[in-house]
Each structure stands twice: as structure tokens, then as C-alpha cells.
Design an enzyme around this catalytic site. Sequence first.
Site, PDB file in Angstrom:
ATOM      1  N   ASP A 168      19.482 -12.280  -3.598  1.00 17.03           N
ATOM      2  CA  ASP A 168      19.801 -13.498  -2.854  1.00 17.03           C
ATOM      3  C   ASP A 168      19.224 -14.774  -3.445  1.00 17.03           C
ATOM      4  O   ASP A 168      19.813 -15.833  -3.292  1.00 17.03           O
ATOM      5  CB  ASP A 168      19.370 -13.360  -1.391  1.00 17.03           C
ATOM      6  CG  ASP A 168      20.568 -13.071  -0.514  1.00 17.03           C
ATOM      7  OD1 ASP A 168      21.696 -13.264  -0.994  1.00 17.03           O
ATOM      8  OD2 ASP A 168      20.396 -12.655   0.636  1.00 17.03           O
ATOM      9  N   TYR A 183       7.223  -9.625  -0.024  1.00 19.29           N
ATOM     10  CA  TYR A 183       6.620  -8.333  -0.375  1.00 19.29           C
ATOM     11  C   TYR A 183       5.266  -8.492  -1.073  1.00 19.29           C
ATOM     12  O   TYR A 183       4.733  -7.538  -1.600  1.00 19.29           O
ATOM     13  CB  TYR A 183       7.592  -7.529  -1.249  1.00 19.29           C
ATOM     14  CG  TYR A 183       8.913  -7.232  -0.559  1.00 19.29           C
ATOM     15  CD1 TYR A 183       8.957  -6.357   0.518  1.00 19.29           C
ATOM     16  CD2 TYR A 183      10.088  -7.850  -0.960  1.00 19.29           C
ATOM     17  CE1 TYR A 183      10.149  -6.105   1.182  1.00 19.29           C
ATOM     18  CE2 TYR A 183      11.293  -7.602  -0.294  1.00 19.29           C
ATOM     19  CZ  TYR A 183      11.319  -6.729   0.768  1.00 19.29           C
ATOM     20  OH  TYR A 183      12.494  -6.474   1.417  1.00 19.29           O
ATOM     21  N   TYR A 205      12.485   1.075   2.726  1.00 22.54           N
ATOM     22  CA  TYR A 205      12.881   1.286   1.320  1.00 22.54           C
ATOM     23  C   TYR A 205      11.946   0.579   0.363  1.00 22.54           C
ATOM     24  O   TYR A 205      11.985   0.824  -0.838  1.00 22.54           O
ATOM     25  CB  TYR A 205      14.338   0.826   1.110  1.00 22.54           C
ATOM     26  CG  TYR A 205      14.521  -0.596   0.629  1.00 22.54           C
ATOM     27  CD1 TYR A 205      14.408  -1.681   1.480  1.00 22.54           C
ATOM     28  CD2 TYR A 205      14.821  -0.867  -0.714  1.00 22.54           C
ATOM     29  CE1 TYR A 205      14.572  -2.977   1.034  1.00 22.54           C
ATOM     30  CE2 TYR A 205      14.988  -2.167  -1.167  1.00 22.54           C
ATOM     31  CZ  TYR A 205      14.865  -3.221  -0.294  1.00 22.54           C
ATOM     32  OH  TYR A 205      15.029  -4.505  -0.747  1.00 22.54           O
ATOM     33  N   ARG A 206      11.072  -0.271   0.885  1.00 21.00           N
ATOM     34  CA  ARG A 206      10.264  -1.153   0.042  1.00 21.00           C
ATOM     35  C   ARG A 206       9.356  -1.899   0.993  1.00 21.00           C
ATOM     36  O   ARG A 206       9.700  -2.090   2.151  1.00 21.00           O
ATOM     37  CB  ARG A 206      11.226  -2.129  -0.637  1.00 21.00           C
ATOM     38  CG  ARG A 206      10.644  -3.223  -1.490  1.00 21.00           C
ATOM     39  CD  ARG A 206      11.818  -4.080  -1.967  1.00 21.00           C
ATOM     40  NE  ARG A 206      11.415  -5.141  -2.878  1.00 21.00           N
ATOM     41  CZ  ARG A 206      12.235  -6.095  -3.301  1.00 21.00           C
ATOM     42  NH1 ARG A 206      13.498  -6.120  -2.906  1.00 21.00           N
ATOM     43  NH2 ARG A 206      11.819  -7.043  -4.115  1.00 21.00           N
ATOM     44  N   HIS A 209       7.513 -15.578   4.941  1.00 18.85           N
ATOM     45  CA  HIS A 209       8.210 -14.475   5.604  1.00 18.85           C
ATOM     46  C   HIS A 209       7.711 -13.135   5.087  1.00 18.85           C
ATOM     47  O   HIS A 209       7.114 -13.030   4.017  1.00 18.85           O
ATOM     48  CB  HIS A 209       9.724 -14.581   5.418  1.00 18.85           C
ATOM     49  CG  HIS A 209      10.196 -14.410   4.006  1.00 18.85           C
ATOM     50  ND1 HIS A 209      10.877 -13.300   3.563  1.00 18.85           N
ATOM     51  CD2 HIS A 209      10.073 -15.226   2.932  1.00 18.85           C
ATOM     52  CE1 HIS A 209      11.169 -13.443   2.284  1.00 18.85           C
ATOM     53  NE2 HIS A 209      10.694 -14.590   1.877  1.00 18.85           N
TER      54      HIS A 209
HETATM   55  C1  FAD Z   1      14.652 -16.013   0.615  1.00 22.00           C
HETATM   56  C2  FAD Z   1      14.449 -14.746  -0.152  1.00 22.00           C
HETATM   57  C3  FAD Z   1      15.491 -13.872  -0.289  1.00 22.00           C
HETATM   58  C4  FAD Z   1      15.328 -12.676  -1.012  1.00 22.00           C
HETATM   59  N1  FAD Z   1      16.397 -11.849  -1.162  1.00 22.00           N
HETATM   60  C5  FAD Z   1      16.269 -10.736  -1.899  1.00 22.00           C
HETATM   61  C6  FAD Z   1      17.385  -9.892  -2.135  1.00 22.00           C
HETATM   62  O1  FAD Z   1      18.497 -10.181  -1.752  1.00 22.00           O
HETATM   63  N2  FAD Z   1      17.209  -8.743  -2.833  1.00 22.00           N
HETATM   64  C7  FAD Z   1      15.991  -8.404  -3.324  1.00 22.00           C
HETATM   65  O2  FAD Z   1      15.896  -7.359  -3.985  1.00 22.00           O
HETATM   66  N3  FAD Z   1      14.924  -9.183  -3.138  1.00 22.00           N
HETATM   67  C8  FAD Z   1      15.018 -10.334  -2.435  1.00 22.00           C
HETATM   68  N4  FAD Z   1      13.917 -11.158  -2.261  1.00 22.00           N
HETATM   69  C9  FAD Z   1      12.600 -10.704  -2.756  1.00 22.00           C
HETATM   70  C10 FAD Z   1      12.235 -11.194  -4.192  1.00 22.00           C
HETATM   71  O3  FAD Z   1      12.409 -12.570  -4.280  1.00 22.00           O
HETATM   72  C11 FAD Z   1      13.054 -10.555  -5.270  1.00 22.00           C
HETATM   73  O4  FAD Z   1      13.041  -9.150  -5.171  1.00 22.00           O
HETATM   74  C12 FAD Z   1      12.628 -10.973  -6.662  1.00 22.00           C
HETATM   75  O5  FAD Z   1      13.658 -10.626  -7.555  1.00 22.00           O
HETATM   76  C13 FAD Z   1      11.335 -10.355  -7.125  1.00 22.00           C
HETATM   77  O6  FAD Z   1      11.245 -10.715  -8.501  1.00 22.00           O
HETATM   78  P1  FAD Z   1       9.968 -10.896  -9.398  1.00 22.00           P
HETATM   79  O7  FAD Z   1      10.423 -10.504 -10.742  1.00 22.00           O
HETATM   80  O8  FAD Z   1       9.393 -12.234  -9.345  1.00 22.00           O
HETATM   81  O9  FAD Z   1       9.002  -9.813  -8.834  1.00 22.00           O
HETATM   82  P2  FAD Z   1       7.576  -9.437  -9.354  1.00 22.00           P
HETATM   83  O10 FAD Z   1       6.642 -10.009  -8.376  1.00 22.00           O
HETATM   84  O11 FAD Z   1       7.366  -9.778 -10.770  1.00 22.00           O
HETATM   85  O12 FAD Z   1       7.678  -7.866  -9.238  1.00 22.00           O
HETATM   86  C14 FAD Z   1       7.624  -7.199  -8.024  1.00 22.00           C
HETATM   87  C15 FAD Z   1       6.563  -6.105  -8.097  1.00 22.00           C
HETATM   88  O13 FAD Z   1       6.983  -5.098  -8.993  1.00 22.00           O
HETATM   89  C16 FAD Z   1       5.917  -4.678  -9.837  1.00 22.00           C
HETATM   90  N5  FAD Z   1       6.263  -5.037 -11.215  1.00 22.00           N
HETATM   91  C17 FAD Z   1       6.911  -6.155 -11.596  1.00 22.00           C
HETATM   92  N6  FAD Z   1       7.102  -6.153 -12.909  1.00 22.00           N
HETATM   93  C18 FAD Z   1       6.560  -5.014 -13.384  1.00 22.00           C
HETATM   94  C19 FAD Z   1       6.478  -4.455 -14.683  1.00 22.00           C
HETATM   95  N7  FAD Z   1       7.011  -5.071 -15.717  1.00 22.00           N
HETATM   96  N8  FAD Z   1       5.858  -3.260 -14.827  1.00 22.00           N
HETATM   97  C20 FAD Z   1       5.349  -2.624 -13.746  1.00 22.00           C
HETATM   98  N9  FAD Z   1       5.417  -3.118 -12.503  1.00 22.00           N
HETATM   99  C21 FAD Z   1       6.015  -4.302 -12.320  1.00 22.00           C
HETATM  100  C22 FAD Z   1       4.671  -5.393  -9.382  1.00 22.00           C
HETATM  101  O14 FAD Z   1       3.933  -4.598  -8.506  1.00 22.00           O
HETATM  102  C23 FAD Z   1       5.220  -6.590  -8.634  1.00 22.00           C
HETATM  103  O15 FAD Z   1       4.380  -6.971  -7.593  1.00 22.00           O
HETATM  104  C24 FAD Z   1      14.072 -12.364  -1.577  1.00 22.00           C
HETATM  105  C25 FAD Z   1      13.026 -13.287  -1.452  1.00 22.00           C
HETATM  106  C26 FAD Z   1      13.212 -14.473  -0.764  1.00 22.00           C
HETATM  107  C27 FAD Z   1      12.075 -15.447  -0.691  1.00 22.00           C
END
Ligand code: FAD
Lengths: 544, 544
Positions: B167, B106, B487-488, B406
Site C-alpha cells: 500500500d 510492525y 500472519y505477521r 498505528h
Molecule cells: C499506511 C501503511 C500501509 C501499509 N500497507 C502495507 C501493505 O499493504 N502491505 C504490507 O506488506 N505492508 C504494509 N505496510 C507495512 C510496511 O510499510 C511495509 O511492509 C514495508 O514494505 C516494510 O518495508 P521495509 O523494507 O522498510 O521493512 P524493514 O523494516 O526493512 O524490514 C522489515 C523487517 O524484516 C526484517 N528484515 C528486513 N530486511 C532484512 C534482511 N535483509 N535480512 C534479514 N531480515 C530483514 C527485519 O526484522 C525488519 O524489521 C504499511 C505501512 C503503512 C504505514
Amino acid sequence: KIQNTRKRAPAYPPGVDVTVFDQAVDELRGQLGTDNVSLNDQPLIDGWYMEHPNTHDMMHVLDDEELVPSAMVYPGSTEEVQHVVKWANKYRIPIFPISMGRNFGYGGAAPRVRGSVLVDLGRRMNKILDINPDDYTCLVEPGVSFFALHDEIKRRGYDHLWIDPPDVGGGSVIGNAVDRGVGYTPYGDHWALHSGLEVVLPTGEVIRTGMGALPGNNTWQTFPYGFGPYSDGIFSQSNFGIVTKMGMALMPNPGGFESFVYTFPKEEDLTQLIEIIRPLRISNILENVAQLRHVIQSIAVLGNPRSTYYTGDGAIPIEIIHEAVSESPLGDHTWIYYGMSYGPPHIRKYKLDIVDAEFKKVPGARRIDPATLPPDEYFWTRDRVASGTPDVQELRWVQWVPNGAHIAFSPVSPIRGVDATRLIEIARRRHDEFGIDLLPAFIVGLREMHLIVEIVFDRNDEARREAALKCLRAMIDDAAACGYGEYRTHLVLMDQIAGTYNWNDGALMKFNEKLKDALDPNGILAPGRCGIWPKRYRGRGWEM
Amino acid sequence: KIQNTRKRAPAYPPGVDVTVFDQAVDELRGQLGTDNVSLNDQPLIDGWYMEHPNTHDMMHVLDDEELVPSAMVYPGSTEEVQHVVKWANKYRIPIFPISMGRNFGYGGAAPRVRGSVLVDLGRRMNKILDINPDDYTCLVEPGVSFFALHDEIKRRGYDHLWIDPPDVGGGSVIGNAVDRGVGYTPYGDHWALHSGLEVVLPTGEVIRTGMGALPGNNTWQTFPYGFGPYSDGIFSQSNFGIVTKMGMALMPNPGGFESFVYTFPKEEDLTQLIEIIRPLRISNILENVAQLRHVIQSIAVLGNPRSTYYTGDGAIPIEIIHEAVSESPLGDHTWIYYGMSYGPPHIRKYKLDIVDAEFKKVPGARRIDPATLPPDEYFWTRDRVASGTPDVQELRWVQWVPNGAHIAFSPVSPIRGVDATRLIEIARRRHDEFGIDLLPAFIVGLREMHLIVEIVFDRNDEARREAALKCLRAMIDDAAACGYGEYRTHLVLMDQIAGTYNWNDGALMKFNEKLKDALDPNGILAPGRCGIWPKRYRGRGWEM
Ligand SMILES: Cc1cc2nc3c(=O)[nH]c(=O)nc-3n(C[C@H](O)[C@H](O)[C@H](O)COP(=O)(O)OP(=O)(O)OC[C@H]3O[C@@H](n4cnc5c(N)ncnc54)[C@H](O)[C@@H]3O)c2cc1C
Ligand SMILES: Cc1cc2nc3c(=O)[nH]c(=O)nc-3n(C[C@H](O)[C@H](O)[C@H](O)COP(=O)(O)OP(=O)(O)OC[C@H]3O[C@@H](n4cnc5c(N)ncnc54)[C@H](O)[C@@H]3O)c2cc1C
């Protein structure tokens, strides 16, 4: 109460010239039809719950002529709601939308600002637009009551679908949800279970939230969020929009259900009992939004006036209540828990056995066998409501005093014994001070509970109305000083309660005001609701 | 991929003079400390999931130097976040907040607007502020990952508390929830299960939502709504605020759990199977957010590159996949359902027997005995995740192609056979057109499902990146034409997808823009996120 005359002249919208208002009303009549705009210039008639007036709050805690609209309008469609909103903007007339106006205990049909034009959505917009038997969802207009939805589901023969009614079924599905009301099945959190809104904004545009914004979708009622900001929440307990359609999840018939009721002998049992309830509730062994009621409620809900038991001054002595209840099928008790278990028999047994073992840890705890209870016992009301059948029996305690009306103190706390006890103490001290009978019940959500203390008062007795209000205001402040806040409130108390949510110098209210000014620049929509005043009203003494 | 040089000059915030920017950076260094502000002027290093860069999107679908920040800042407290926001307003510098930046598929850590300053909240704000073993709740800062929360709960010996990981467990609890991500226990809907936010607004004020606005409360994490408008939703999938604290419900240990897995032989079984799943899911016989995966996923998740199986042109022929999977412990199949049943053995048996009878109605359906599966089988990953233990095995299918990255197509539909089939057909047609292997999985929520189609591509191959993007854009439009919306989504696709939610002449986006302009008059916070552009950017060609 029947009155033949009004004490005061009919109300007008504040700051609007009388002749301009008359002209504005004529204009609106031209748009909506003469029958769909009425002036509120006739004597006020209280009626009763199922034939309630929309001219004022039938259960008024102020003088009945205080919170009255200048006129009532009955739009027949979303487009007509848009007309009304644009008209209000043109003339700077405050409007106050209701779905059905049965919000008793919280203001009934009354507007917050005297002289507002009441927009009674439910009278003509009362269609069940969809019941989806595959997705277990429905889509309704503002005038659809819990009774109506229940009956239509039965009529269509959808035995696999349940609704979740609040304690009295005459309110609307939409009005209850937007005020964040609760019911008593596992689907009790109505706001959490809605999916999709159609909203007329204060400037007249109409939006659909969630998947509703995607043309041709078939997911508006199945997935609440959609894409982008999830904005539904700001249309609950606010004055940011008029909800003209709402989707709602329907509960699957669980394949069996079984009410149970336990009594506990002593006031002090409350602490231990609540500690027992918490883990059982969070782990869904206790499955529904249950009620833990005080013995005085067991008597009040019989529907006899308190004078049957006591005619002295001040709050009714508790011994009298115990004496009365001892003779009832419930037997003597101080607390009574009404719950329900769902599913097929062996699944229920598993849960009920755990509940029994845990509840019996309280010395003197007693499970009452429903088979011993007569058909008119209040137990059967709880049984119906918790299994999705709307009812009106709960209204009986409103007759506790002559010309009975009620207003609620509804603080939220964690499900903890110490919090329960502290809140009851606050309530008892203030009730004693004002000589009011204490009628408490805990409504146990999932990780929190609402204590609902209903003050029942004689609405024709100014002194008792004042005592009720003073008692409430004192409890609100006492509770806030201990960190407790209300989940919902009466029109008259909105400013006070909004004022307790004042972390960081009232940052949340400043934020709400920023949204209000952006969405409603002319400040026409429900000024003051939930303590949010538009710019035109702010700082001009409207608070109360 | 290791690079020693950059192809393009480092990025600067749009419209900000270079010398002004340098001066602004110095000023910020003075406030936050030199170590906590770094310029993005070094070569970009992709790293891997657990050591991912915050200089760019490690899984970039555009050129890696396209969506890059000018600088990264690491605030250490809510006050420092406020400093950063005020600084951004002073200099009109766009800032882009991330919690941990592991939002792969994403956009990773990348900002939407090239040259934004990345606000990496998680690096220093990574405290677990509370774990409440009585209320089953926690309160976390942005840098708390699912792994960290899980480990701390174990360390404290709270065996009765579970978390719900997505995941891959390296993401943050906050970042995942605000992007409305999902996990796989019964607590899979993270947004629905959060309670209470602390938010720094785009003008620098800080609010606490829900009960958090009541000083001294003990209910911030137990009752989400508070009093008045429930505003949390507008801080998810938006650019209206920076979340600095969030409360979250923890699941009670259900007292036992048991994974199960069924395979179904034919493509066409999908329709019947989804029809079987819907009522079981809505009535909670199927209890968790389950995955129904396609056989190609069964092979891809082994972690071998596709070249092990096929080196020809275009999408891999399905016969090859069937051949490969026939030799695996799972045996040949087309669809595979991974579920879990919770509770003590006899309760699980009740539910599992129903599931078995229903699933076996599909001819050729087969339940695989977990005892026959080796310890490194992917089944055990699903078993861990659905029982609250974070994992990283899901990353293995990203190695399907060299330099694997991906990007996801994630439309929502009702849980209906006809919708499932229609969406798969859309995806298959476009994948065939662009010669891309189709990797679909259905994530079954309660009344809806997300189809997640992951396009895995070689990120060093510009042609494959372009094919991935074109394929995605085509699927989005095809789906929208049939009434399906995502949804996203990925940063790059936000404008397109927001554009599909265009009912009533884009009324919802106009509403979002009104909120944006009111809350962020200078347009500094994450311009363009979820398709919402502030006034300063609107209509100037920023969309893509
Ligand atoms: C192999 C694989 C499998 C995955 N499976 C899943 C799954 O099962 N379910 C799922 O949901 N996701 C999945 N993902 C996607 C992703 O890895 C997860 O959603 C992950 O938890 C995102 O976490 P993050 O905190 O690093 O995101 P971040 O990058 O920190 O946050 C996502 C976005 O939200 C916003 N944001 C984040 N924090 C804040 C804040 N504090 N205030 C305001 N805006 C904010 C920003 O725009 C940011 O770009 C998968 C990814 C991979 C590579
Ligand atoms: C004895 C008794 C027991 C009760 N028990 C319960 C209970 O168990 N649970 C419970 O929740 N309540 C209870 N109530 C309170 C009340 O009866 C219910 O909440 C009822 O459902 C309110 O319904 P309504 O549709 O008539 O409300 P309305 O008066 O139509 O709506 C309530 C308020 O919401 C706003 N509103 C309504 N519709 C809209 C709209 N379409 N757009 C924008 N704003 C709108 C208005 O400000 C309105 O004043 C009880 C009342 C009594 C008398």
C-alpha cells in the site's frame, strides 16, 4: 524377471551387529505387530508399476541387490512413525521413509544406504483425511495416490474440484510433492501448492507447520506460511523429517478445457519455438505445464519395442523414426507441443487464436485436429492428464527395450532457445558416444523449463546399465560446466549433483550439513539422500 | 515531535561492558569507515514516512526510547555484512538487520532488544543488480524500494514489466518480502514470487539458495527451488540470516486493466458477501489481492483528523461516519470492495459481468462508476497500486488522531462469512472496551484472507499507547481461543503471538530454537525476532 535365489546374503544396517539387529527387529515387532515388520530375505521380484516391490528398485540401474533395505516396516499412525524413529536412534539403524515407493527413474522404493530399514508409510497410512469443497483443499496421508484422490473426489460428486496428476497416477500425492515433482495442469508445481505439513523429526518429535501449529485452527490448508520461519521447504528433497500429513490445494474446475497439439518439422525449429513459448507462457496465454516432445518420443510411447523399427547397433537412426511417424496419424515431425486451454469457449478461443498465430510463425508448423486422432492415440493421455485425470499410458515408452527401466537427466534452464539447443547438444553428443537413443522432452514451467531426457535401458544387461549411468554422469558434468543444474535426481546420482551446487566452496552443503547434524545427531534418517550425509557417515567413502 | 534531549541515557548492548563496546565500535569504524558507524546518542527525531529515522520506531507504541539501538552501521557490501556479523560474534553484541526500516505498524526501524546494533543494509546496498526483460525477473539489494524499482523499469522503457507494490511504496522489496508482506496485483504474495536469496549466516558465512548455488547459472531468478532442501522459507520472519540479495518475479503487463468498486449497505452484508467472494477469488474471476474495507476507512483515508467529525469520548459513533460518507462521492455504505480486472476489454467484460451478477445478489449493492469520482478520490490510489504503481496516499488515515501512529491486528482466516463475522465481533468488542475506533479491512488472498485492523493512536499520549496495546493483546488471545492466528506482527507482540502457535506443547518453537542454536550459537542475530530467543537469552525474562 523372476529369481528364485539371492546372489548375495541379505543386507544388514551398516555397523550394526547381526544379533543386535535381530533383537532390535523383535523389539519393533513387539511395538508395531509382527505383520508390520518384514525382513528382506526373500528372492527379489520386480513386479510391475501397479504391483511394485518395496524390497528394491524395480528399475534398478545398479545390480538389483545393491540398494536394498534389510527390512521393511509399515507404521499405521504418526505415533508408530515416532516409535520407529526412536527405535532407530536407540540402535543407530538408518531408516529410509517412502510414501509409496513408485519413484521410478529416481530410485523407486530403494534406500540410499544398503541395509537401511525401509519405512513404508503408505501401506497403512493411506487415508484422505479431508476434502474441503469450499476451500478447494485436501489433507492426505502418505499412502494416498493421485488415483485414489481423484476417485474419492468423483465419488463424492465434487465436480468443481480437480486434482493435478503427474504423468503416471500411481504415485502418492505426498511422495511426489516432497521430491518436488510436477504435473501438467495450471496447478503443476506441487510443492508450491501444498499447504501445511505434519512432520516427525529425526529425533522423534512431531511438529505441524504453518497454521497447523495453532490449536483449533481452520486455516492449515488455506494459508501455507503461518507465523515465524516458514520451514516446509527444508522437508522437501532432504533427510530432515518424515512427512506424515500434507495439505494440498485443489484446482477449481475451469468450466471447460480444450487440448491442442502442434508439430514442427525441423530439429532447428526448437530455438525459434522456445522463444515464442516464453512470453506466452509467462503471460498465461499458454496456461499449463506443457510438454514439448521430440519425435522419437512419439514413436516410443506407442509401446512397441525399438526392435520393431531397428535392430542394428548404436542409437536408432532418425530417418527410421521419421519414416515410422509419417505413417502415424500425427504425420512426420521433429517436435510436438501438447498444450491445453481452459475456461469457457470464447475465452479459450481468445487464447488459442494468439497461440495459433504465434506457433504458425515457425515454417511448417501444423495444428493437428484432435478429431482426426483415434481414441488410443497418446494425445488423449495428455488430454486426460492436463485435465486432472490420472493415467498410466506414459509407461509405454519404458518397453522401448526388453526388461525396460529408465533413469532421467533433468536439467533446469530459462525458457530460451539458446539454452534449449545447448542442452540438447550436450545430451545428443553423450548419447551418441554411448550408443543410446535420445528421448528428450521439455516440461515448460512458468519462467523455467526442465529438460527431461529419459534413458531407457535393459535392466538385466549390466553393460547397458553401465552405459546409461556413464552417459548420465557425463551429461551432468557437461551441463554443470555450462551453468545448468538438475531439479531432482536418482539416488545413485545425488552426490554428484549436490556437488555441482558448490558456489563459494560448497557453502550451501555446509549449511545443509549443519542443519542435518542439529536435527539428526545420530544420523539415522535417510543418510545420503540428496547428497546430505550425517556426521557419522561424512568423509567415510559413502559418496558414489 | 522535536526533542532536544533524551530522557534516558543512550542504550548499550546487554551484558557488554561500556568500555569494551567503545573499543568494539572503534574497531568496526576501522573496518567500515567512520561515516558508516554512528552512535545513537542524539535526540530522537520522528521525521515522517519518507524521511524516517533509523534511531527508533517513529510510530512507537512503547516509549520512544524503549526499543532503541545503541548504534547504527551501514555496510556497503556483502563482505562488509560478513565483517559486521563476525564482529558481533567476537563481542557477543546483538545486531538487528533492516532493509529500509519502514516497517511501520510492525516496529519501524526498531530492534527487538534494546541496545542492539542496527544493521541498516539499505542505505548503501541499494543497487538494482538486474532487470531481465525476457525472463520477467529482477535481482535487488536491500535498499531498493518499490518506488526505485518501478522508476527504473519505466526509465528503461520496459512497458511489458509490472511490479507489485504494497500500500505504501517506500518500503524495500526485500524487507517486505522477508516479513511476508503483501501487495494488490495478482502478484501480491511477495514471498511466493521471490526466487533466489543470498544470505549471510549468523556465523558469517554466505550462501546462495536455489540455483544460486550453481556457479555460472542463468536460472537463479527463474527457478526458486534448486536441488536439495529448499531453505529460503526459514529466512523469512526469522532471525536465521541476513538477506543481502533477492530475486523477484515481475508481472507481465496484462494488456489492459480496469478498477471496479462496489458498496454494500449493511454491517450484516459481510457474511453473504464473503461467501460470494470465495469461489470467485479461488477461480480467479476476482484476480487480484483485493481489499474489502469498512466505511470508517472510507472516511479516515480522506486524511482529516477524527476531530473534524467527533470530539466526544470513546469510539466514534457509526451514525456520524454514515452521515459524513453520505456527502462524499461514494455515497452511504458500510462495506466497500476495491477490485481490478486485467486483460483486454472483452476478457475483462466476461469477468466483470460475472462479478456484477454475483455482487448484486447482496440487496442494496451498488457499483460506483469511476467516471463519477474526482481525481483525488482514494479509489485512484487503489487503481494505481493494483496496476503496479507505488503510492503513499494510504498514509492519510494515520492522521486520524494527532501524532498519529498505528499498530495492526492481522489474523488469518478462510474466506468464509462466518469467520469474517466472528473476527469482526472480537475486534469490535475489544475496541469498544478500550474506546478505540475500529478500522477493519479484509485483504483477500487466494484461499485465505487477512483481516487487518489498524489501531491508530496518539503516540505522544501514554494512556492511548497503552490502550492500543492492551486492546491488541486482548484481541490476539480472543482470536487464538477461536483458532485464529496472525500472519505477521509488531516487535512488541511477537512473543505473545509465537506463543499461540503452540500445538503439541510448543513443538514448533522448540524446533525453531534448535535451528537457532545450530545456526547462531552466540545468539547475536536479532534475538527475540518472531519470538525466537537464542540460548543465551532464553528463559531470562526477555519475553514481553
Ligand atoms: C499506511 C501503511 C500501509 C501499509 N500497507 C502495507 C501493505 O499493504 N502491505 C504490507 O506488506 N505492508 C504494509 N505496510 C507495512 C510496511 O510499510 C511495509 O511492509 C514495508 O514494505 C516494510 O518495508 P521495509 O523494507 O522498510 O521493512 P524493514 O523494516 O526493512 O524490514 C522489515 C523487517 O524484516 C526484517 N528484515 C528486513 N530486511 C532484512 C534482511 N535483509 N535480512 C534479514 N531480515 C530483514 C527485519 O526484522 C525488519 O524489521 C504499511 C505501512 C503503512 C504505514
Ligand atoms: C513413466 C513415468 C513417468 C513419470 N512422470 C512423472 C511426472 O510427470 N512428474 C513427476 O513428478 N514424476 C514422474 N515420474 C516419477 C514418479 O513416478 C513420480 O514422481 C511419483 O509420483 C513418485 O511417487 P511416490 O509417492 O511413489 O514416491 P516415493 O518413492 O514414495 O517418494 C519419493 C521420495 O521422496 C521421499 N519421501 C517420500 N515420502 C516421504 C515422506 N512422507 N517423508 C519424507 N520423505 C519422503 C523419499 O526419499 C522417496 O524416495 C514418472 C515415472 C515414470 C515411471
